[in-house]
Design a protein around this motif. Structure first.
Motif, PDB file in Angstrom:
ATOM      1  N   THR A  87       0.828  -1.211   0.000  1.00  0.00           N
ATOM      2  CA  THR A  87       0.000   0.000   0.000  1.00  0.00           C
ATOM      3  C   THR A  87       0.859   1.257   0.000  1.00  0.00           C
ATOM      4  N   GLY A  88       2.122   1.106   0.383  1.00  0.00           N
ATOM      5  CA  GLY A  88       3.025   2.253   0.487  1.00  0.00           C
ATOM      6  C   GLY A  88       3.006   2.893   1.863  1.00  0.00           C
ATOM      7  N   LYS A  89       2.243   2.341   2.805  1.00  0.00           N
ATOM      8  CA  LYS A  89       2.096   2.967   4.126  1.00  0.00           C
ATOM      9  C   LYS A  89       3.432   3.076   4.863  1.00  0.00           C
ATOM     10  N   SER A  90       4.172   1.983   4.975  1.00  0.00           N
ATOM     11  CA  SER A  90       5.465   2.034   5.681  1.00  0.00           C
ATOM     12  C   SER A  90       6.438   2.973   4.984  1.00  0.00           C
ATOM     13  N   THR A  91       6.425   2.946   3.653  1.00  0.00           N
ATOM     14  CA  THR A  91       7.302   3.821   2.877  1.00  0.00           C
ATOM     15  C   THR A  91       6.956   5.284   3.132  1.00  0.00           C
ATOM     16  N   LYS A  92       5.681   5.601   3.136  1.00  0.00           N
ATOM     17  CA  LYS A  92       5.253   6.986   3.386  1.00  0.00           C
ATOM     18  C   LYS A  92       5.579   7.419   4.814  1.00  0.00           C
ATOM     19  N   GLU A  93       5.461   6.491   5.770  1.00  0.00           N
ATOM     20  CA  GLU A  93       5.848   6.806   7.147  1.00  0.00           C
ATOM     21  C   GLU A  93       7.355   7.068   7.225  1.00  0.00           C
ATOM     22  N   CYS A  94       8.131   6.321   6.472  1.00  0.00           N
ATOM     23  CA  CYS A  94       9.581   6.525   6.419  1.00  0.00           C
ATOM     24  C   CYS A  94       9.899   7.883   5.783  1.00  0.00           C
TER      25      CYS A  94
END
Length: 192
Positions: free
Chosen positions: A119-126
């Motif tokens: 979903t890209g969630k962890s990437t966006k949090e990073c």
């Protein structure tokens, strides 16, 4: 490596799992990509990650930052091959942050490296942690993009391979409806 050879590599190393999985995003899926299985052999990790080096050679960045835990070894291998500094973020009380003395200089150009993007969630949090630390994200790299183009990044995204794997909300999950037990292989812990 092209998309087909990357997927074949995952299959050969037992890294493409089939079943009923709870993903880090909270979604359910009938397939899970366990990148640690391909990263455990240094020669194989080097071979897989080298496919991204040419893609990224003209991108302007000095540091690679990966979200823990899945992106750490991938980010390290990529940084090693590109002769870049590498850091990682991790969750503290549910918020992705830098720890362990990791810091960025104001304006430091960063590539975010995540092994698998769903979903890209962890990437966006990073990305948010990098920006809050003063860094500028110039791109995102991954071994696998399984988002089907829905991650919605605002910077260039460089996946080595794209895989179309279905994900379901719990309410719509056909495996749940069939009563198939769900396994959570990822690193994110959910509140009950």
């Amino acid at each position: 490596m092209n998309s087909d050879t990357v997927i074949k590599n995952y299959e050969e190393h037992g890294a493409l799992l089939r079943g009923h999985f709870l993903l880090s995003s909270g979604l359910h899926s009938d397939a899970y990509l366990q990148s640690e299985c391909i990263m455990q052999d240094p020669a194989n990790a080097k071979k897989v990650v080298s496919g991204l080096v040419d893609m990224l050679k003209d991108l302007d960045f000095t540091t690679i930052v990966s979200p823990a835990i899945g992106g750490i070894r991938f980010g390290y291998e990529l940084a090693s091959q590109m002769n870049k500094r590498t850091l990682f973020t991790e969750r503290v009380d549910g918020i992705m942050t830098f720890r362990r003395g990791f810091t960025l200089k104001k304006g430091e150009k960063v590539l975010v490296a995540e092994d698998v993007v769903t979903t890209g969630k962890s990437t966006k949090e990073c990305i948010k942690a990098v920006e809050e630390a003063g860094g500028i994200v110039t791109g995102i790299a991954s071994i696998i993009d399984r988002s089907s183009g829905t991650a919605g990044f605002t910077v260039p995204f460089y996946p080595l391979a794209a895989v179309d794997v279905k994900s379901y909300n719990v309410e719509e999950c056909p495996m749940c409806k069939e009563g198939i037990p769900c396994v959570k292989p990822g690193s994110r812990v959910f509140a009950k």
